[in-house]
Design an enzyme around this catalytic site. Structure first.
Site, mmCIF file in Angstrom:
data_model
loop_
_atom_site.group_PDB
_atom_site.id
_atom_site.type_symbol
_atom_site.label_atom_id
_atom_site.label_comp_id
_atom_site.label_asym_id
_atom_site.label_seq_id
_atom_site.Cartn_x
_atom_site.Cartn_y
_atom_site.Cartn_z
ATOM 1 N N TYR A 1 0.985 -1.118 0.180
ATOM 2 C CA TYR A 1 -0.126 0.061 0.078
ATOM 3 C C TYR A 1 0.979 1.135 -0.006
ATOM 4 O O TYR A 1 1.880 1.242 0.934
ATOM 5 C CB TYR A 1 -0.845 -0.067 1.254
ATOM 6 C CG TYR A 1 -1.828 1.243 1.625
ATOM 7 C CD1 TYR A 1 -2.952 1.471 0.871
ATOM 8 C CD2 TYR A 1 -1.027 2.207 2.514
ATOM 9 C CE1 TYR A 1 -3.596 2.720 1.013
ATOM 10 C CE2 TYR A 1 -1.696 3.351 2.574
ATOM 11 C CZ TYR A 1 -3.032 3.747 1.754
ATOM 12 O OH TYR A 1 -3.670 4.800 2.035
ATOM 13 N N HIS A 2 0.645 2.279 -0.880
ATOM 14 C CA HIS A 2 1.373 3.306 -0.993
ATOM 15 C C HIS A 2 0.714 4.625 -0.041
ATOM 16 O O HIS A 2 -0.096 5.235 -0.121
ATOM 17 C CB HIS A 2 1.498 3.776 -2.610
ATOM 18 C CG HIS A 2 2.638 4.676 -2.980
ATOM 19 N ND1 HIS A 2 2.922 5.687 -2.095
ATOM 20 C CD2 HIS A 2 3.353 4.654 -3.897
ATOM 21 C CE1 HIS A 2 4.068 6.240 -2.603
ATOM 22 N NE2 HIS A 2 4.253 5.507 -3.839
ATOM 23 N N GLY A 3 1.658 4.861 0.868
ATOM 24 C CA GLY A 3 1.577 5.959 1.727
ATOM 25 C C GLY A 3 1.560 7.428 0.742
ATOM 26 O O GLY A 3 1.955 7.411 -0.271
ATOM 27 N N GLU B 1 -2.980 6.699 -5.347
ATOM 28 C CA GLU B 1 -2.985 6.192 -4.316
ATOM 29 C C GLU B 1 -2.228 7.181 -3.132
ATOM 30 O O GLU B 1 -2.769 7.475 -2.053
ATOM 31 C CB GLU B 1 -2.688 4.840 -4.021
ATOM 32 C CG GLU B 1 -3.269 4.222 -2.550
ATOM 33 C CD GLU B 1 -2.637 2.647 -2.665
ATOM 34 O OE1 GLU B 1 -3.851 1.804 -2.956
ATOM 35 O OE2 GLU B 1 -1.455 2.082 -2.673
#
Length: 355
Positions: free
Chosen positions: A154-156, A227
């Protein structure tokens, strides 16, 4: 002390008369600063003492003005100074690489990889930053296979959690992990040497497959820049119908390793909720959304169980299965919605979360 006592110790009577009232004014004359019945705030007390000490009248007005300036400038510190620390660290890394390259040019003929020492140094720098600023922890390293694999995460708002992950992995297991990045990263001034040393690629699919076939780990965030900019504290996954990463894993015949970093959205946040910025991004595909933060929140990266290669599974099925695995890590390890204060308080928790 009376006049006779003053004369006995050689103190002039006039000087004693000038000293005594000042002391009485600061203590006995205003007992609320010490033990009086009438309450007085510490700030008022401090103002009173400073006025007597410095001789400056109305010093409280100056203090109020100073506090007001600090209050006004605090948002600027949050928006520019804290994120700027990460940018500075990037360019310190780049400067170090240039120095290292210059220093070791003569050794190039005697080594198959002249960047080994540089990677060790930069891994130490970034891992140290993660430990000190975020109390960074890495859980589930045993789920990474000995051979090649595709790490999907998951990309912050920033990829700082991935940097901490790859630095810790290098230190613990002496393993490198290449990563797929957006095209705009390759246009950032000065970043080329940093990207080359750490194996950052922008695709295409053939290059990704080739990296895996060479036995390396490769990481990719299918949500990408979209994202990073437009997900929020609810940690919604924005992969749309992307399945190219799944096809890469199928073509290379490697497992997919899901990964998620707890509180990654609390370290940095974006103003992605502004609709006009979303429209502008969709037109130009550049990171036009402002971000803020750099807060020293607790960061923990969790690596899930690998999804093995299955020759009969389609790319669409594998993409769906991978998304569900990343979502499961979010559901297990992240409190929704994310909260910056809570993430900060987790720095002081002595009990680690179960892997």
């Amino acid at each position: 002390m009376d006049a006779a006592a003053a004369a006995a110790v050689g103190t002039p009577v006039g000087l004693e008369a000038r000293i005594a009232p000042t002391w009485q004014e600061m203590t006995g004359g205003n007992e609320s600063c010490t033990a009086g019945l009438t309450s007085m705030s510490y700030l008022t007390c401090l103002t009173y003492i400073l006025e007597e000490w410095t001789g400056v009248e109305d010093i409280g007005d100056y203090l109020s003005y100073a506090f007001y300036i600090l209050w006004v400038l605090f948002p600027l510190v949050v928006v520019f100074v804290l994120p700027g620390v990460i940018v500075i660290l990037f360019y310190v890394s780049i400067l170090w690489l240039h120095i290292y390259k210059r220093k070791n040019e003569i050794k190039e003929a005697y080594s198959h990889d002249v960047w080994i020492g540089a990677r060790e140094m930069l891994a130490t720098i970034w891992d140290g930053h993660g430990r000190i600023w975020h109390g960074y922890e890495l859980h589930g390293v045993e789920n990474i296979p000995q051979g090649p694999g595709l790490v999907v995460f998951y990309h912050g708002a920033t990829p700082v959690d991935y940097i901490y992950f790859t630095a810790r992995l290098h230190i613990m297991n002496k393993r490198r992990c290449s990563v797929v990045a957006d095209h705009f990263v390759f246009r950032v001034p000065g970043f080329r040497i940093l990207l080359d040393v750490f194996g950052v690629i922008h695709g295409p699919k053939e290059a990704c497959v080739r990296t895996l076939e060479q036995g390396h780990l490769l990481a990719i965030a299918p949500g990408g820049l979209r994202e990073a900019l437009f997900s929020d504290e609810t940690y919604n996954i924005l992969w749309s119908d992307r399945k190219g990463f799944a096809q890469v894993a199928i073509d290379a015949k490697v497992p997919i390793i899901p990964m998620f970093t707890q509180n990654v959205r609390e370290g940095f946040r974006t103003l992605g909720g502004i609709k006009i910025l979303r429209s502008l991004y969709e037109r130009i595909r550049l990171p036009v959304v402002p971000l803020y933060g750099g807060f020293p929140v607790k960061l923990r990266t969790f690596i899930g169980e690998p999804i093995p290669y299955e020759p009969n599974m389609t790319a669409e099925e594998l993409a769906t299965k991978t998304k569900a695995a990343v979502q499961a890590l979010i559901d297990k390890h992240q409190k929704i919605p994310g909260n910056i204060f809570r993430a900060l308080m987790e720095r002081f928790q002595t009990q680690k979360k179960d892997d």
